[in-house]
Design a protein around this motif. Structure first.
Motif, PDB file in Angstrom:
ATOM      1  N   MET A  68     -32.567  30.670  56.946  1.00 31.31           N
ATOM      2  CA  MET A  68     -31.879  31.514  57.876  1.00 31.31           C
ATOM      3  C   MET A  68     -31.360  30.639  59.002  1.00 31.31           C
ATOM      4  N   ASN A  69     -30.138  30.883  59.404  1.00 31.95           N
ATOM      5  CA  ASN A  69     -29.548  30.204  60.552  1.00 31.95           C
ATOM      6  C   ASN A  69     -29.333  31.227  61.654  1.00 31.95           C
ATOM      7  N   LEU A  70     -29.610  30.815  62.882  1.00 33.82           N
ATOM      8  CA  LEU A  70     -29.461  31.710  64.026  1.00 33.82           C
ATOM      9  C   LEU A  70     -28.745  30.963  65.140  1.00 33.82           C
ATOM     10  N   LEU A  71     -27.742  31.618  65.705  1.00 32.43           N
ATOM     11  CA  LEU A  71     -27.073  31.106  66.894  1.00 32.43           C
ATOM     12  C   LEU A  71     -27.473  32.021  68.027  1.00 32.43           C
ATOM     13  N   ASP A  72     -28.089  31.462  69.090  1.00 31.29           N
ATOM     14  CA  ASP A  72     -28.540  32.320  70.175  1.00 31.29           C
ATOM     15  C   ASP A  72     -27.455  32.491  71.227  1.00 31.29           C
ATOM     16  N   ALA A  73     -27.729  33.340  72.208  1.00 33.34           N
ATOM     17  CA  ALA A  73     -26.746  33.691  73.236  1.00 33.34           C
ATOM     18  C   ALA A  73     -26.359  32.506  74.106  1.00 33.34           C
ATOM     19  N   GLY A 129     -25.849  29.542  72.849  1.00 30.20           N
ATOM     20  CA  GLY A 129     -25.086  28.620  72.011  1.00 30.20           C
ATOM     21  C   GLY A 129     -25.930  27.629  71.231  1.00 30.20           C
ATOM     22  N   TYR A 130     -27.262  27.778  71.253  1.00 32.54           N
ATOM     23  CA  TYR A 130     -28.133  26.884  70.489  1.00 32.54           C
ATOM     24  C   TYR A 130     -28.320  27.412  69.074  1.00 32.54           C
ATOM     25  N   ALA A 131     -28.228  26.526  68.095  1.00 36.15           N
ATOM     26  CA  ALA A 131     -28.416  26.902  66.697  1.00 36.15           C
ATOM     27  C   ALA A 131     -29.826  26.522  66.253  1.00 36.15           C
ATOM     28  N   SER A 132     -30.417  27.375  65.427  1.00 38.87           N
ATOM     29  CA  SER A 132     -31.742  27.124  64.851  1.00 38.87           C
ATOM     30  C   SER A 132     -31.687  27.424  63.367  1.00 38.87           C
ATOM     31  N   THR A 133     -32.455  26.662  62.597  1.00 43.09           N
ATOM     32  CA  THR A 133     -32.588  26.908  61.167  1.00 43.09           C
ATOM     33  C   THR A 133     -34.046  27.172  60.868  1.00 43.09           C
ATOM     34  N   TYR A 134     -34.306  28.257  60.133  1.00 43.14           N
ATOM     35  CA  TYR A 134     -35.664  28.629  59.737  1.00 43.14           C
ATOM     36  C   TYR A 134     -35.742  28.537  58.223  1.00 43.14           C
ATOM     37  N   ARG A 135     -36.707  27.784  57.739  1.00 42.56           N
ATOM     38  CA  ARG A 135     -36.846  27.615  56.300  1.00 42.56           C
ATOM     39  C   ARG A 135     -37.997  28.446  55.733  1.00 42.56           C
ATOM     40  N   THR A 136     -38.808  29.031  56.579  1.00 42.06           N
ATOM     41  CA  THR A 136     -39.910  29.882  56.145  1.00 42.06           C
ATOM     42  C   THR A 136     -39.476  31.321  56.313  1.00 42.06           C
ATOM     43  N   ILE A 137     -39.600  32.107  55.257  1.00 41.51           N
ATOM     44  CA  ILE A 137     -39.233  33.507  55.366  1.00 41.51           C
ATOM     45  C   ILE A 137     -40.486  34.359  55.462  1.00 41.51           C
ATOM     46  N   ILE A 178     -25.843  35.512  66.551  1.00 37.23           N
ATOM     47  CA  ILE A 178     -25.463  35.640  65.140  1.00 37.23           C
ATOM     48  C   ILE A 178     -26.624  35.162  64.274  1.00 37.23           C
ATOM     49  N   MET A 179     -26.888  35.886  63.191  1.00 39.91           N
ATOM     50  CA  MET A 179     -27.919  35.487  62.233  1.00 39.91           C
ATOM     51  C   MET A 179     -27.284  35.504  60.843  1.00 39.91           C
ATOM     52  N   THR A 239     -24.552  38.364  57.245  1.00 34.50           N
ATOM     53  CA  THR A 239     -24.358  37.923  58.617  1.00 34.50           C
ATOM     54  C   THR A 239     -24.555  39.116  59.540  1.00 34.50           C
ATOM     55  N   LEU A 240     -25.443  38.976  60.509  1.00 30.79           N
ATOM     56  CA  LEU A 240     -25.653  40.012  61.516  1.00 30.79           C
ATOM     57  C   LEU A 240     -25.119  39.513  62.849  1.00 30.79           C
ATOM     58  N   LEU A 241     -24.338  40.348  63.526  1.00 31.20           N
ATOM     59  CA  LEU A 241     -23.829  40.046  64.858  1.00 31.20           C
ATOM     60  C   LEU A 241     -24.570  40.926  65.856  1.00 31.20           C
TER      61      LEU A 241
END
Length: 107
Positions: free
Chosen positions: A1-6, A8-16, A47-48, A64-66
């Motif tokens: 999962m990729n997440l862009l926070d408010a 502007g930082y991006a994070s990647t999560y590999r554990t679901i 954005i997720m 994609t969730l906004l």
């Protein structure tokens, strides 16, 4: 999962998160009182993007969730805690429902 926070930082999560309890038919009335799971962001989400498998129709989907300012307002506005009504709480968990044909709903 990729997440862009408010911010502007991006994070990647590999554990679901793994499904817990009965997940078919309706949302639990007590979800707001539960514990957060694995994928925790430190800032408001913007954005997720995530991929998921539908075991019903045997397909893989990308969704994609906004997140809007209305969602951010809900997350930053205090409300009476479900378990301790005299104490304020904040909405900090997003529940995402996944259905066949790639349908996604958050709440």
């Amino acid at each position: 999962m990729n997440l862009l926070d408010a911010d502007g930082y991006a994070s990647t999560y590999r554990t679901i998160d793994q499904p817990q309890g009965i997940s078919v038919g309706k949302w639990s009335e007590r979800n707001s009182a539960g514990n957060a799971q694995f994928n925790k962001a430190n800032r408001l989400p913007q954005i997720m993007i995530f991929c998921w498998d539908s075991i019903i129709d045997k397909k893989i989907y990308q969704s994609t969730l906004l997140f809007t300012q209305d969602t951010w307002k809900k997350m930053t506005t205090p409300y009476p805690d479900v378990l301790k009504p005299a104490k304020n709480a904040y909405r900090q968990t997003v529940l995402i429902g996944l259905a066949p044909e790639g349908k996604v709903r958050s709440g």
